[in-house]
Motif scaffolding. Structure first.
Motif, PDB file in Angstrom:
ATOM      1  N   ALA A   2      55.947  34.057  76.108  1.00 34.51           N
ATOM      2  CA  ALA A   2      55.037  33.648  75.027  1.00 34.51           C
ATOM      3  C   ALA A   2      53.931  32.772  75.605  1.00 34.51           C
ATOM      4  CB  ALA A   2      55.805  32.887  73.958  1.00 34.51           C
ATOM      5  N   TYR A   3      52.798  32.821  74.958  1.00 27.43           N
ATOM      6  CA  TYR A   3      51.707  31.922  75.323  1.00 27.43           C
ATOM      7  C   TYR A   3      52.010  30.546  74.742  1.00 27.43           C
ATOM      8  CZ  TYR A   3      49.032  36.157  76.356  1.00 27.43           C
ATOM      9  OH  TYR A   3      48.602  37.356  76.870  1.00 27.43           O
ATOM     10  N   TYR A   4      51.701  29.520  75.490  1.00 29.87           N
ATOM     11  CA  TYR A   4      51.909  28.152  75.025  1.00 29.87           C
ATOM     12  C   TYR A   4      50.622  27.359  75.127  1.00 29.87           C
ATOM     13  CZ  TYR A   4      56.947  28.749  74.774  1.00 29.87           C
ATOM     14  OH  TYR A   4      58.211  29.159  74.421  1.00 29.87           O
ATOM     15  N   TYR A   5      50.453  26.470  74.165  1.00 35.52           N
ATOM     16  CA  TYR A   5      49.279  25.608  74.070  1.00 35.52           C
ATOM     17  C   TYR A   5      49.734  24.181  73.788  1.00 35.52           C
ATOM     18  CZ  TYR A   5      46.878  30.038  73.319  1.00 35.52           C
ATOM     19  OH  TYR A   5      46.392  31.316  73.453  1.00 35.52           O
ATOM     20  N   VAL A   6      48.934  23.216  74.216  1.00 35.95           N
ATOM     21  CA  VAL A   6      49.197  21.823  73.865  1.00 35.95           C
ATOM     22  C   VAL A   6      48.037  21.332  73.000  1.00 35.95           C
ATOM     23  CG1 VAL A   6      48.170  20.843  75.980  1.00 35.95           C
ATOM     24  CG2 VAL A   6      49.905  19.551  74.702  1.00 35.95           C
ATOM     25  N   ASN A   7      48.391  20.573  71.992  1.00 35.15           N
ATOM     26  CA  ASN A   7      47.399  20.016  71.079  1.00 35.15           C
ATOM     27  C   ASN A   7      46.656  18.875  71.771  1.00 35.15           C
ATOM     28  OD1 ASN A   7      45.982  18.960  68.883  1.00 35.15           O
ATOM     29  ND2 ASN A   7      47.704  19.201  67.480  1.00 35.15           N
ATOM     30  N   LYS A   8      45.332  18.920  71.767  1.00 37.99           N
ATOM     31  CA  LYS A   8      44.524  17.845  72.352  1.00 37.99           C
ATOM     32  C   LYS A   8      44.632  16.567  71.525  1.00 37.99           C
ATOM     33  CE  LYS A   8      40.851  20.740  74.318  1.00 37.99           C
ATOM     34  NZ  LYS A   8      39.401  21.016  74.246  1.00 37.99           N
ATOM     35  N   ASN A   9      44.897  16.725  70.237  1.00 42.51           N
ATOM     36  CA  ASN A   9      44.998  15.580  69.335  1.00 42.51           C
ATOM     37  C   ASN A   9      46.452  15.139  69.222  1.00 42.51           C
ATOM     38  OD1 ASN A   9      42.195  15.729  68.631  1.00 42.51           O
ATOM     39  ND2 ASN A   9      42.702  17.483  67.362  1.00 42.51           N
ATOM     40  N   ALA A  10      46.697  13.884  69.490  1.00 42.84           N
ATOM     41  CA  ALA A  10      48.057  13.347  69.408  1.00 42.84           C
ATOM     42  C   ALA A  10      48.488  13.173  67.955  1.00 42.84           C
ATOM     43  CB  ALA A  10      48.132  12.009  70.127  1.00 42.84           C
ATOM     44  N   GLN A  11      49.796  13.284  67.739  1.00 37.21           N
ATOM     45  CA  GLN A  11      50.378  12.974  66.441  1.00 37.21           C
ATOM     46  C   GLN A  11      50.306  11.460  66.226  1.00 37.21           C
ATOM     47  OE1 GLN A  11      51.541  15.540  64.371  1.00 37.21           O
ATOM     48  NE2 GLN A  11      50.480  16.677  65.991  1.00 37.21           N
ATOM     49  N   ALA A  12      50.685  10.995  65.065  1.00 39.55           N
ATOM     50  CA  ALA A  12      50.647   9.562  64.754  1.00 39.55           C
ATOM     51  C   ALA A  12      51.489   8.742  65.727  1.00 39.55           C
ATOM     52  CB  ALA A  12      51.112   9.333  63.322  1.00 39.55           C
ATOM     53  N   ASN A  13      52.545   9.354  66.271  1.00 39.14           N
ATOM     54  CA  ASN A  13      53.422   8.637  67.213  1.00 39.14           C
ATOM     55  C   ASN A  13      52.947   8.749  68.659  1.00 39.14           C
ATOM     56  OD1 ASN A  13      54.073  11.242  67.927  1.00 39.14           O
ATOM     57  ND2 ASN A  13      56.248  11.058  67.475  1.00 39.14           N
ATOM     58  N   GLY A  14      51.842   9.431  68.887  1.00 32.39           N
ATOM     59  CA  GLY A  14      51.278   9.570  70.225  1.00 32.39           C
ATOM     60  C   GLY A  14      51.634  10.849  70.953  1.00 32.39           C
ATOM     61  N   ASP A  15      52.517  11.671  70.378  1.00 29.52           N
ATOM     62  CA  ASP A  15      52.911  12.935  71.013  1.00 29.52           C
ATOM     63  C   ASP A  15      51.803  13.974  70.950  1.00 29.52           C
ATOM     64  OD1 ASP A  15      55.460  11.968  71.484  1.00 29.52           O
ATOM     65  OD2 ASP A  15      56.428  13.151  69.903  1.00 29.52           O
ATOM     66  N   HIS A  16      51.626  14.693  72.053  1.00 32.29           N
ATOM     67  CA  HIS A  16      50.797  15.893  72.095  1.00 32.29           C
ATOM     68  C   HIS A  16      51.783  17.056  72.041  1.00 32.29           C
ATOM     69  CE1 HIS A  16      46.900  14.050  73.112  1.00 32.29           C
ATOM     70  NE2 HIS A  16      47.681  13.099  73.615  1.00 32.29           N
ATOM     71  N   GLU A  17      51.769  17.814  70.953  1.00 33.67           N
ATOM     72  CA  GLU A  17      52.786  18.838  70.741  1.00 33.67           C
ATOM     73  C   GLU A  17      52.417  20.178  71.369  1.00 33.67           C
ATOM     74  OE1 GLU A  17      53.576  18.926  66.521  1.00 33.67           O
ATOM     75  OE2 GLU A  17      55.108  17.380  66.803  1.00 33.67           O
ATOM     76  N   VAL A  18      53.458  20.863  71.849  1.00 32.90           N
ATOM     77  CA  VAL A  18      53.342  22.186  72.453  1.00 32.90           C
ATOM     78  C   VAL A  18      53.647  23.231  71.378  1.00 32.90           C
ATOM     79  CG1 VAL A  18      54.392  23.742  74.149  1.00 32.90           C
ATOM     80  CG2 VAL A  18      53.909  21.365  74.760  1.00 32.90           C
ATOM     81  N   HIS A  19      52.771  24.252  71.283  1.00 37.59           N
ATOM     82  CA  HIS A  19      52.878  25.288  70.248  1.00 37.59           C
ATOM     83  C   HIS A  19      52.776  26.686  70.842  1.00 37.59           C
ATOM     84  CE1 HIS A  19      52.299  22.488  66.868  1.00 37.59           C
ATOM     85  NE2 HIS A  19      51.473  21.847  67.687  1.00 37.59           N
ATOM     86  N   THR A  20      53.244  27.654  70.051  1.00 33.92           N
ATOM     87  CA  THR A  20      53.074  29.072  70.370  1.00 33.92           C
ATOM     88  C   THR A  20      52.238  29.719  69.258  1.00 33.92           C
ATOM     89  OG1 THR A  20      55.125  29.650  69.242  1.00 33.92           O
ATOM     90  CG2 THR A  20      55.259  29.276  71.617  1.00 33.92           C
ATOM     91  N   PRO A  21      51.565  30.833  69.551  1.00 32.92           N
ATOM     92  CA  PRO A  21      50.777  31.521  68.523  1.00 32.92           C
ATOM     93  C   PRO A  21      51.650  31.900  67.328  1.00 32.92           C
ATOM     94  CG  PRO A  21      50.218  32.371  70.671  1.00 32.92           C
ATOM     95  CD  PRO A  21      51.422  31.470  70.859  1.00 32.92           C
ATOM     96  N   GLY A  22      51.051  31.837  66.163  1.00 33.99           N
ATOM     97  CA  GLY A  22      51.771  32.168  64.937  1.00 33.99           C
ATOM     98  C   GLY A  22      52.369  30.960  64.246  1.00 33.99           C
ATOM     99  N   CYS A  23      52.405  29.823  64.929  1.00 33.97           N
ATOM    100  CA  CYS A  23      52.936  28.603  64.342  1.00 33.97           C
ATOM    101  C   CYS A  23      51.983  28.108  63.255  1.00 33.97           C
ATOM    102  CB  CYS A  23      53.100  27.525  65.420  1.00 33.97           C
ATOM    103  SG  CYS A  23      53.741  25.952  64.770  1.00 33.97           S
ATOM    104  N   SER A  24      52.537  27.691  62.139  1.00 36.80           N
ATOM    105  CA  SER A  24      51.728  27.152  61.041  1.00 36.80           C
ATOM    106  C   SER A  24      51.010  25.862  61.429  1.00 36.80           C
ATOM    107  CB  SER A  24      52.611  26.880  59.823  1.00 36.80           C
ATOM    108  OG  SER A  24      53.186  28.069  59.369  1.00 36.80           O
ATOM    109  N   TRP A  25      51.512  25.185  62.448  1.00 34.11           N
ATOM    110  CA  TRP A  25      50.950  23.907  62.884  1.00 34.11           C
ATOM    111  C   TRP A  25      50.105  24.040  64.146  1.00 34.11           C
ATOM    112  CZ3 TRP A  25      51.225  20.504  59.198  1.00 34.11           C
ATOM    113  CH2 TRP A  25      52.232  20.623  58.262  1.00 34.11           C
ATOM    114  N   MET A  26      49.789  25.276  64.539  1.00 29.71           N
ATOM    115  CA  MET A  26      48.953  25.514  65.715  1.00 29.71           C
ATOM    116  C   MET A  26      47.578  24.897  65.502  1.00 29.71           C
ATOM    117  SD  MET A  26      48.485  27.020  68.674  1.00 29.71           S
ATOM    118  CE  MET A  26      48.904  28.659  69.203  1.00 29.71           C
ATOM    119  N   PRO A  27      47.120  24.086  66.455  1.00 30.06           N
ATOM    120  CA  PRO A  27      45.789  23.495  66.301  1.00 30.06           C
ATOM    121  C   PRO A  27      44.687  24.544  66.433  1.00 30.06           C
ATOM    122  CG  PRO A  27      46.751  22.892  68.415  1.00 30.06           C
ATOM    123  CD  PRO A  27      47.793  23.645  67.664  1.00 30.06           C
ATOM    124  N   GLN A  28      43.524  24.213  65.911  1.00 23.59           N
ATOM    125  CA  GLN A  28      42.353  25.076  66.018  1.00 23.59           C
ATOM    126  C   GLN A  28      42.004  25.266  67.497  1.00 23.59           C
ATOM    127  OE1 GLN A  28      40.737  26.662  63.416  1.00 23.59           O
ATOM    128  NE2 GLN A  28      42.556  25.916  62.336  1.00 23.59           N
TER     129      GLN A  28
END
Length: 68
Positions: A2-28
């Motif tokens: 699977a392709y993986y991406y990391v969000n450039k914008n941190a969550q409120a707790n400081g985490d940069h989350e790793v996502h796969t395509p199709g995720c509802s929370w995938m960043p722009q």
């Protein structure tokens, strides 16, 4: 694989989350960094740490790498 991406914008707790395509929370597209194509989220999280020190898997699409 699977392709993986990391969000450039941190969550409120400081985490940069790793996502796969199709995720509802995938960043722009302008807010994510392509990491690579991996068999699982573990290597993707490791790759994301080359960009950010505080990284976590997405609870929804990379749950096995998500820590509380």
């Amino acid at each position: 694989m699977a392709y993986y991406y990391v969000n450039k914008n941190a969550q409120a707790n400081g985490d940069h989350e790793v996502h796969t395509p199709g995720c509802s929370w995938m960043p722009q597209p302008e807010n994510r960094i392509y990491l690579s194509d991996f068999l699982s989220c573990g290597p993707a999280v490791t790759a994301a740490r080359q960009h950010y020190s505080q990284v976590n898997g997405c609870f929804y699409c990379s749950n096995t790498c998500h820590t509380q």
